[in-house]
Motif scaffolding. Structure first.
Motif, mmCIF file in Angstrom:
data_model
loop_
_atom_site.group_PDB
_atom_site.id
_atom_site.type_symbol
_atom_site.label_atom_id
_atom_site.label_comp_id
_atom_site.label_asym_id
_atom_site.label_seq_id
_atom_site.Cartn_x
_atom_site.Cartn_y
_atom_site.Cartn_z
ATOM 1 N N ARG A 194 0.905 -1.427 -0.243
ATOM 2 C CA ARG A 194 0.357 0.484 -0.561
ATOM 3 C C ARG A 194 0.851 1.650 -0.250
ATOM 4 O O ARG A 194 1.412 1.644 0.848
ATOM 5 C CB ARG A 194 -1.001 -0.155 0.797
ATOM 6 N N LYS A 195 0.915 1.928 -1.285
ATOM 7 C CA LYS A 195 1.744 2.934 -1.313
ATOM 8 C C LYS A 195 1.010 4.843 -0.435
ATOM 9 O O LYS A 195 1.755 5.335 0.261
ATOM 10 C CB LYS A 195 1.108 4.036 -2.314
ATOM 11 N N GLU A 196 -0.201 4.314 0.127
ATOM 12 C CA GLU A 196 -0.829 4.841 0.968
ATOM 13 C C GLU A 196 -0.514 5.484 2.193
ATOM 14 O O GLU A 196 -0.789 5.943 3.057
ATOM 15 C CB GLU A 196 -2.465 5.144 0.677
ATOM 16 N N GLN A 224 10.781 0.684 -0.046
ATOM 17 C CA GLN A 224 11.381 1.560 -0.274
ATOM 18 C C GLN A 224 9.574 2.377 -1.642
ATOM 19 O O GLN A 224 8.830 0.823 -2.004
ATOM 20 C CB GLN A 224 12.082 1.305 -1.542
ATOM 21 N N PRO A 225 9.361 3.672 -1.082
ATOM 22 C CA PRO A 225 8.101 3.934 -2.586
ATOM 23 C C PRO A 225 8.112 3.118 -3.138
ATOM 24 O O PRO A 225 7.338 2.812 -4.301
ATOM 25 C CB PRO A 225 8.755 5.294 -1.782
ATOM 26 N N LEU A 226 9.163 3.199 -4.315
ATOM 27 C CA LEU A 226 9.422 2.237 -5.525
ATOM 28 C C LEU A 226 8.916 1.404 -5.741
ATOM 29 O O LEU A 226 8.247 0.899 -7.060
ATOM 30 C CB LEU A 226 10.468 2.371 -6.532
ATOM 31 N N HIS A 227 8.638 0.634 -4.745
ATOM 32 C CA HIS A 227 7.829 -0.613 -4.094
ATOM 33 C C HIS A 227 6.803 -1.151 -4.327
ATOM 34 O O HIS A 227 5.934 -2.444 -4.107
ATOM 35 C CB HIS A 227 8.708 -2.006 -3.950
ATOM 36 N N PHE A 280 -8.120 -7.503 3.710
ATOM 37 C CA PHE A 280 -7.567 -8.255 4.342
ATOM 38 C C PHE A 280 -6.702 -8.413 4.983
ATOM 39 O O PHE A 280 -6.172 -8.526 5.744
ATOM 40 C CB PHE A 280 -8.576 -9.408 4.543
ATOM 41 N N LEU A 281 -5.669 -8.297 3.746
ATOM 42 C CA LEU A 281 -4.382 -8.011 3.964
ATOM 43 C C LEU A 281 -3.769 -6.494 5.403
ATOM 44 O O LEU A 281 -3.721 -5.813 4.511
ATOM 45 C CB LEU A 281 -3.131 -7.986 3.305
ATOM 46 N N PRO A 282 -3.172 -6.265 5.740
ATOM 47 C CA PRO A 282 -2.499 -5.317 6.639
ATOM 48 C C PRO A 282 -1.758 -4.532 5.688
ATOM 49 O O PRO A 282 -2.084 -2.883 6.018
ATOM 50 C CB PRO A 282 -2.285 -5.653 8.072
ATOM 51 N N THR A 283 -0.392 -4.459 4.991
ATOM 52 C CA THR A 283 0.639 -3.590 4.204
ATOM 53 C C THR A 283 0.397 -4.156 2.949
ATOM 54 O O THR A 283 0.916 -3.153 2.084
ATOM 55 C CB THR A 283 1.668 -4.311 4.771
ATOM 56 N N GLN A 284 -0.879 -5.035 2.042
ATOM 57 C CA GLN A 284 -1.067 -4.957 1.213
ATOM 58 C C GLN A 284 -2.474 -5.406 0.514
ATOM 59 O O GLN A 284 -3.472 -5.455 0.843
ATOM 60 C CB GLN A 284 -0.393 -6.284 0.441
ATOM 61 N N HIS A 285 -2.755 -4.406 -1.285
ATOM 62 C CA HIS A 285 -3.911 -4.649 -1.422
ATOM 63 C C HIS A 285 -3.823 -6.442 -2.902
ATOM 64 O O HIS A 285 -2.692 -6.111 -2.720
ATOM 65 C CB HIS A 285 -3.802 -3.357 -2.584
ATOM 66 N N ILE A 286 -4.585 -6.739 -2.371
ATOM 67 C CA ILE A 286 -5.077 -7.663 -3.499
ATOM 68 C C ILE A 286 -5.985 -6.960 -4.118
ATOM 69 O O ILE A 286 -7.291 -7.341 -4.370
ATOM 70 C CB ILE A 286 -5.633 -8.837 -3.242
#
Length: 65
Positions: free
Chosen positions: A16-18, A25-28, A52-58
């Protein structure tokens, strides 16, 4: 896109970039809008977002007809 079976899906799991607290790193990292802006012009159709993942979007896409 051509190699997908009929009804096949492409699934992206993106950090999640936000969320600046994610130590990547923001690039990733990408927002959902950034992923959609890249995939939809290539002929993919947005299907679903799972959060539902705490740090990622699916983010799920299928090939447009």
């Amino acid at each position: 896109r051509r190699s997908l079976k009929p009804g096949g899906r492409v699934v992206f799991i993106e950090y999640r970039k936000e969320d600046p607290s994610i130590p990547i790193q923001p690039l990733h990292k990408m927002t959902v809008r950034e992923v959609r802006d890249e995939l939809e012009p290539m002929g993919f159709e947005f299907v679903e977002l799972k959060s539902f993942l705490p740090t990622q979007h699916i983010i799920i896409f299928t090939a447009s007809r």
